[in-house]
Design an enzyme around this catalytic site. Structure first.
Site, mmCIF file in Angstrom:
data_model
loop_
_atom_site.group_PDB
_atom_site.id
_atom_site.type_symbol
_atom_site.label_atom_id
_atom_site.label_comp_id
_atom_site.label_asym_id
_atom_site.label_seq_id
_atom_site.Cartn_x
_atom_site.Cartn_y
_atom_site.Cartn_z
ATOM 1 N N GLU A 171 0.827 -1.212 0.000
ATOM 2 C CA GLU A 171 0.000 0.000 0.000
ATOM 3 C C GLU A 171 0.862 1.264 0.000
ATOM 4 O O GLU A 171 0.457 2.300 -0.497
ATOM 5 C CB GLU A 171 -0.904 -0.034 1.242
ATOM 6 C CG GLU A 171 -2.275 0.523 0.980
ATOM 7 C CD GLU A 171 -3.242 0.173 2.106
ATOM 8 O OE1 GLU A 171 -3.802 -0.934 2.072
ATOM 9 O OE2 GLU A 171 -3.429 0.999 3.011
ATOM 10 N N HIS A 211 7.319 -26.965 0.895
ATOM 11 C CA HIS A 211 6.513 -28.027 0.268
ATOM 12 C C HIS A 211 5.364 -27.411 -0.512
ATOM 13 O O HIS A 211 4.339 -28.039 -0.721
ATOM 14 C CB HIS A 211 6.016 -28.990 1.340
ATOM 15 C CG HIS A 211 7.158 -29.536 2.141
ATOM 16 N ND1 HIS A 211 7.874 -30.636 1.742
ATOM 17 C CD2 HIS A 211 7.766 -29.075 3.268
ATOM 18 C CE1 HIS A 211 8.861 -30.862 2.617
ATOM 19 N NE2 HIS A 211 8.810 -29.919 3.541
ATOM 20 N N LYS A 218 -13.014 2.829 -1.091
ATOM 21 C CA LYS A 218 -13.925 3.112 0.021
ATOM 22 C C LYS A 218 -15.095 3.971 -0.464
ATOM 23 O O LYS A 218 -16.257 3.722 -0.133
ATOM 24 C CB LYS A 218 -13.171 3.858 1.136
ATOM 25 C CG LYS A 218 -12.206 2.982 1.931
ATOM 26 C CD LYS A 218 -11.603 3.734 3.111
ATOM 27 C CE LYS A 218 -10.651 2.859 3.913
ATOM 28 N NZ LYS A 218 -10.103 3.470 5.111
HETATM 29 O O1 PA5 Z 1 -2.934 2.049 5.913
HETATM 30 C C1 PA5 Z 1 -4.057 2.522 5.797
HETATM 31 O O2 PA5 Z 1 -4.296 3.719 6.005
HETATM 32 C C2 PA5 Z 1 -5.243 1.645 5.435
HETATM 33 O O3 PA5 Z 1 -4.901 0.402 4.991
HETATM 34 C C3 PA5 Z 1 -6.155 1.517 6.643
HETATM 35 O O4 PA5 Z 1 -5.441 0.900 7.685
HETATM 36 C C4 PA5 Z 1 -7.424 0.716 6.361
HETATM 37 O O5 PA5 Z 1 -8.014 1.166 5.184
HETATM 38 C C5 PA5 Z 1 -8.391 0.852 7.523
HETATM 39 O O6 PA5 Z 1 -8.643 2.203 7.753
HETATM 40 P P1 PA5 Z 1 -9.234 2.746 9.110
HETATM 41 O O7 PA5 Z 1 -8.284 2.407 10.213
HETATM 42 O O8 PA5 Z 1 -9.353 4.210 8.910
HETATM 43 O O9 PA5 Z 1 -10.549 2.081 9.304
#
Ligand code: PA5
Length: 463
Positions: A302, A331, A445
Site C-alpha cells: 500500500e 513443500h 472506500k
Molecule cells: O494504511 C491505511 O491507512 C489503510 O490500509 C487503513 O489501515 C485501512 O483502510 C483501515 O482504515 P481505518 O483504520 O481508517 O478504518
C-alpha cells in the site's frame, strides 16, 4: 518498565539485537545480472540523500509521527488495558492497518493456542478479530461468545471504514439484545477529533484511545491500535517500544552503509528497478512470524504501489510482496522460488533460539529415513531447512537476505516493526512517491459508499 527490566542492561540489549546479512543480495554471490554491484549502491547516493532529507523535513514538520511512538506515554493504554482485562473476551473490530498489526504482535508474542489456555495460564482475555464482513465468520463468532463477558475494541483511524463500522453495528446490536449498556463494553481507538466514530463515542461516553493524526493506518501498530490488544493479552508493551526505539536509533544515519533500514530499502529498490525483481518474498522460519509477513505485505504494497510520483508524473511503482512461511512453503511455493522465473528476491527471518526446545527422540535408529533425526531439536531442523533454501537460491543466482533474531520477544519484535517501517518510508523516497497516502484504497472506500447508498456518494459507480 521497571528499573530491573533487562532492557536497562546494555549487554542484554546488545545480545537481543537483530542482525541482517544482505551479502547474498550482491553480485559477487549471485552474479551481476541478478545481484547488486557495490557501484550500483554507490550510484544511488544522490537519490538516497534526497530521500533522507525529505524524510527529515517531513519529520521536522510533524508529519511522520511513527518515528516518535517509542517515546509515548503509555499510561492511558495501560489504564484501558487494566479495565479490559476484566472481561473474558476481547474482540478487535478493524481492518487493514487496524487489524494486521495487532494480529501479528499477538501471534508472535503470545502462546500459539492462547485462546485455548485456561484463564489462569492465559494472562488476559481470549482475543478475537472481526475483520472481514463475511457473514459466516461474524455470525459464528458472536454465536460463540457471551456478550456479558466481552469487550469490543472498535479500531478505525478514519472512523469511516464501511467494513469496520458495519461490524461494529452488528456487535453493538448483539450487546444490546443481551440487555447490556454498549458504553460499558465498547472502547474506540480512532482519530482524536475527526470521524463519526469519535462523535458517537464522545456523545455516549465510551472509553476511547487516540490514533495520532500524523500516524497512518499501516504505520499505527505502535499506537493504541496495536498496543491496547497487546497490553490486554499481557504483552510487555514497554519492552516492545524499547526494541522499536533501539532500531530507530540504529536507523538514524543518513547514508546507506550505516543505516540498516536504508540499505535494505536500497537493495529492494535496485532489485525491483534494475535487476528484474518485481516480487519480494518475506519468509520467516517461525509460525509466530506468519502475521509479521501479512502485516509487511500491506505496509510494502500500500505504501509503494502508486500511480503518480511526487512530481505528478505517471509512474506505477511498487514491488509485489509475497508472504511465505518456512518450512511449510518448502513443500508449496519454494519450487517456484528456486526454479521458476528469476523475478523474485527473498527476505528470510530466522530465530536463533526457540521458546520451547523440543528434541526429537532417538527412535527408529535402524531406519535411514528416521534415525538421523533423533537427538536433534525441531528448531535445528527448521533452521537447517532455512539454510538449505537460502543456499539453493544463492546457487541459482537468486538474491536473498536474512534477518537473524536472537529470540522472539517483545524487544525483538519492536525492532522488526521499526526496521520495516523506516525501510518502507525510505523506499518511498527512492521511488519518488508518497509512501504515506493510499489513493487507490480511498477510491475503493468511496465507491463502496456509493454502492451501499451513502448520501452524497450516489451515482459514482460506472464513472
Ligand atoms: O494504511 C491505511 O491507512 C489503510 O490500509 C487503513 O489501515 C485501512 O483502510 C483501515 O482504515 P481505518 O483504520 O481508517 O478504518
Amino acid at each position: 518498565m521497571s528499573p530491573s527490566h533487562p532492557c536497562h542492561d546494555p549487554s542484554w540489549v546488545r545480545a537481543q539485537r537483530i542482525r541482517i546479512d544482505s551479502t547474498r543480495m550482491m553480485a559477487d554471490r549471485v552474479g551481476a545480472t541478478h545481484g547488486i554491484r557495490p557501484a550500483e549502491l554507490a550510484a544511488l547516493a544522490g537519490r538516497a540523500k534526497a530521500a533522507h532529507d525529505a524524510l527529515a523535513r517531513r519529520r521536522a514538520a510533524g508529519e511522520l509521527g511513527f518515528y516518535d511512538l517509542p517515546g509515548q506515554d503509555t499510561a492511558p493504554i495501560d489504564a484501558a488495558a487494566a479495565w479490559a482485562r476484566g472481561f473474558e473476551n476481547f474482540v478487535v473490530v478493524g481492518i487493514g492497518g487496524s487489524s494486521l498489526g495487532p494480529k501479528a504482535t499477538h501471534q508472535a508474542l503470545r502462546h500459539p493456542f492462547h485462546n485455548l489456555l485456561p484463564p489462569h495460564e492465559r494472562g488476559g482475555p481470549r482475543l478475537f478479530f472481526m475483520e472481514n464482513v463475511d457473514p459466516a465468520t461474524i455470525a459464528a463468532l458472536l454465536a460463540m461468545l457471551d456478550p456479558q463477558q466481552t469487550c469490543v475494541n472498535v479500531v478505525t483511524k478514519s472512523g469511516g471504514t464501511a467494513e469496520t463500522l458495519a461490524n461494529y453495528m452488528v456487535a453493538r446490536a448483539w450487546l444490546e439484545r443481551a440487555g447490556l449498556d454498549p458504553a460499558r463494553h465498547l472502547i474506540a481507538t480512532t482519530d482524536p477529533d475527526k470521524g463519526d466514530l469519535r462523535k458517537i463515542a464522545r456523545a455516549e461516553g465510551w472509553r476511547t484511545l487516540p490514533v495520532p493524526p500524523n500516524v497512518g493506518g499501516r504505520f499505527s501498530q505502535l499506537t493504541a491500535v496495536g498496543l491496547l490488544p497487546a497490553a490486554v493479552c499481557g504483552i510487555d508493551v514497554a519492552e516492545l517500544l524499547a526494541g522499536a526505539a533501539d532500531m530507530a536509533a540504529r536507523c538514524a544515519a543518513p547514508d546507506l552503509d550505516d543505516n540498516p533500514a536504508y540499505r535494505l530499502a536500497a537493495l529492494h529498490y535496485l532489485a525491483a528497478t534494475a535487476k528484474g525483481k518485481p516480487i519480494t518474498v518475506l519468509m520467516p522460519y517461525a509460525d509466530g512470524l506468519k502475521g509479521l509477513a501479512d502485516w509487511f505485505v500491506q505496509l510494502w504494497a500500500e505504501s509503494l504501489g502508486k500511480e503518480h510520483g511526487l512530481d505528478g508524473a505517471t509512474v506505477h511503482t511498487g514491488q509485489t510482496p509475497l508472504p511465505a512461511v518456512g518450512a511449510i512453503d518448502q513443500h508449496s511455493q519454494v519450487q517456484l522460488f528456486v526454479a521458476g522465473p528469476n523475478d523474485k528476491m527473498t527476505a528470510f527471518v530466522r530465530l536463533e533460539r526457540f521458546a520451547d526446545g523440543v528434541t526429537i527422540p532417538p527412535l527408529h535408529k535402524d531406519s535411514p529415513a528416521l534415525g538421523y533425526l533423533g537427538g536433534a531439536t525441531l528448531g535445528a531442523l527448521l533452521n537447517a531447512e532455512q539454510a538449505a533454501t537460502e543456499m539453493v537460491l544463492t546457487d541459482g543466482g537468486r538474491p536473498s537476505y536474512r534477518i537473524d533474531v536472537p529470540e522472539l520477544n517483545p524487544f525483538a519484535f519492536g525492532q522488526l516493526l521499526m526496521l520495516f517501517e523506516i525501510m518502507t518510508a525510505f523506499a518511498g523516497g527512492l521511488y519518488g512517491i508518497d509512501p504515506f497516502d493510499q489513493p487507490g484504497v480511498e477510491r475503493g472506500k468511496v465507491l463502496t459508499y456509493g454502492a451501499m447508498g451513502r448520501e452524497g456518494y450516489e451515482n459514482l459507480l460506472g464513472s
